[in-house]
Design a protein around this motif. Structure first.
Motif, PDB file in Angstrom:
ATOM      1  N   VAL A 133       5.099  -8.646  40.247  1.00  0.00           N
ATOM      2  CA  VAL A 133       3.784  -8.038  40.457  1.00  0.00           C
ATOM      3  C   VAL A 133       2.896  -8.134  39.214  1.00  0.00           C
ATOM      4  CG1 VAL A 133       4.520  -6.455  42.277  1.00  0.00           C
ATOM      5  CG2 VAL A 133       4.631  -5.715  39.910  1.00  0.00           C
ATOM      6  N   ASN A 190       5.131  -5.277  50.847  1.00  0.00           N
ATOM      7  CA  ASN A 190       5.975  -4.457  49.974  1.00  0.00           C
ATOM      8  C   ASN A 190       6.556  -5.345  48.879  1.00  0.00           C
ATOM      9  OD1 ASN A 190       7.689  -2.683  48.756  1.00  0.00           O
ATOM     10  ND2 ASN A 190       8.937  -2.277  50.560  1.00  0.00           N
ATOM     11  N   LEU A 191       6.095  -5.146  47.668  1.00  0.00           N
ATOM     12  CA  LEU A 191       6.534  -5.946  46.523  1.00  0.00           C
ATOM     13  C   LEU A 191       7.341  -5.059  45.583  1.00  0.00           C
ATOM     14  CD1 LEU A 191       3.080  -7.629  45.995  1.00  0.00           C
ATOM     15  CD2 LEU A 191       5.126  -8.776  46.859  1.00  0.00           C
ATOM     16  N   ASN A 192       8.643  -4.983  45.824  1.00  0.00           N
ATOM     17  CA  ASN A 192       9.527  -4.122  45.019  1.00  0.00           C
ATOM     18  C   ASN A 192       9.007  -2.690  44.938  1.00  0.00           C
ATOM     19  OD1 ASN A 192      11.540  -5.999  44.393  1.00  0.00           O
ATOM     20  ND2 ASN A 192      10.300  -6.859  42.746  1.00  0.00           N
ATOM     21  N   ILE A 226       3.013 -14.754  47.484  1.00  0.00           N
ATOM     22  CA  ILE A 226       3.352 -13.585  46.674  1.00  0.00           C
ATOM     23  C   ILE A 226       4.375 -12.789  47.467  1.00  0.00           C
ATOM     24  CG2 ILE A 226       2.482 -11.527  45.532  1.00  0.00           C
ATOM     25  CD1 ILE A 226      -0.319 -12.966  45.556  1.00  0.00           C
ATOM     26  N   GLU A 227       5.639 -12.908  47.049  1.00  0.00           N
ATOM     27  CA  GLU A 227       6.763 -12.330  47.797  1.00  0.00           C
ATOM     28  C   GLU A 227       7.857 -11.964  46.816  1.00  0.00           C
ATOM     29  OE1 GLU A 227       9.191 -10.886  50.195  1.00  0.00           O
ATOM     30  OE2 GLU A 227       7.674 -11.905  51.397  1.00  0.00           O
ATOM     31  N   ASP A 228       8.378 -10.728  46.912  1.00  0.00           N
ATOM     32  CA  ASP A 228       9.433 -10.297  45.987  1.00  0.00           C
ATOM     33  C   ASP A 228      10.811 -10.802  46.389  1.00  0.00           C
ATOM     34  OD1 ASP A 228       9.425  -8.626  48.218  1.00  0.00           O
ATOM     35  OD2 ASP A 228      10.170  -6.908  47.116  1.00  0.00           O
ATOM     36  N   ASN A 238       6.852 -13.917  42.150  1.00  0.00           N
ATOM     37  CA  ASN A 238       7.763 -12.848  42.555  1.00  0.00           C
ATOM     38  C   ASN A 238       7.539 -11.562  41.768  1.00  0.00           C
ATOM     39  OD1 ASN A 238       9.741 -15.577  42.398  1.00  0.00           O
ATOM     40  ND2 ASN A 238       9.579 -14.550  44.361  1.00  0.00           N
ATOM     41  N   ASP A 293       2.823 -10.474  50.471  1.00  0.00           N
ATOM     42  CA  ASP A 293       3.758  -9.541  51.111  1.00  0.00           C
ATOM     43  C   ASP A 293       3.232  -8.121  50.952  1.00  0.00           C
ATOM     44  OD1 ASP A 293       6.067  -8.601  52.378  1.00  0.00           O
ATOM     45  OD2 ASP A 293       7.201  -8.497  50.517  1.00  0.00           O
ATOM     46  N   ILE A 305       0.731 -11.550  39.332  1.00  0.00           N
ATOM     47  CA  ILE A 305      -0.080 -11.894  40.501  1.00  0.00           C
ATOM     48  C   ILE A 305      -1.497 -12.294  40.122  1.00  0.00           C
ATOM     49  CG2 ILE A 305      -1.127 -10.988  42.622  1.00  0.00           C
ATOM     50  CD1 ILE A 305       1.443  -9.319  42.987  1.00  0.00           C
ATOM     51  N   GLY A 311       1.330  -4.200  48.545  1.00  0.00           N
ATOM     52  CA  GLY A 311       0.502  -5.389  48.401  1.00  0.00           C
ATOM     53  C   GLY A 311      -0.970  -5.094  48.626  1.00  0.00           C
TER      54      GLY A 311
END
Length: 174
Positions: free
Chosen positions: A33, A53-55, A6-8, A31, A51, A36, A59
């Protein structure tokens, strides 16, 4: 071994997926949120690399829900701005481990498999520099104030702009 990344940052997520596939992980990437929890239910991964920080969304907000859907999965939080406060919070919410970026593939694999001691490199307070101790203290006060920079600056007896500059810098490793 199913892994949900899970990564932006799409490029980073795809690079991680490629590298971890070479270590026998069947990697999936999310990518957005909004997808998820749905992907956690559908894929039922054995491992989750999340991650911090997702945009602009923390997290940390997803850890408890992911843990509820996947009680046996190993959840590792990955962050570019490591601090003791966020590591403790992540574990309280249900994460199994915590890594700071940049982390090489070997370290990520070891951590996902539970072969790396929890936060040994990040949380060794015996050898922290003054700059690192300051960073940790700022993070703790910021957390107590629910991210309110103005209130945190007042409590630290610091000008708001000074605090903002300190927060924009990457933390010192030790």
């Amino acid at each position: 071994m199913k892994l949900l990344i899970i990564e932006d940052d799409i490029a980073l997520a795809n690079t991680l997926a490629r590298r971890l596939t070479k270590h026998d992980f069947k990697s999936y990437v999310v990518n957005d949120v909004n997808e998820i929890l749905q992907q956690c239910q559908i894929l039922r991964p054995d491992f989750v690399l999340l991650d911090m920080n997702l945009n602009g969304v923390s997290g940390l907000k997803f850890i408890a829900d992911i843990r509820a859907f996947l009680p046996a999965s190993r959840i590792v939080l990955l962050t570019g701005f490591a601090s003791i406060a966020t590591a403790v919070e992540a574990v309280k919410l249900g994460a199994d481990d915590y890594l700071s970026k940049p982390a090489d593939t070997r370290l990520i694999v070891q951590t996902l498999l539970g072969q790396n001691g929890m936060n040994e490199q990040t949380l060794n307070t015996d050898t922290m520099s003054a700059e690192r101790v300051e960073w940790e203290h700022i993070q703790q006060v910021l957390k107590v104030n629910d991210g309110n920079v103005s209130q945190t600056a007042r409590q630290l007896n610091m000008h708001r702009r000074t605090l903002q500059r300190k927060l924009q810098k990457r933390p010192v490793l030790k």
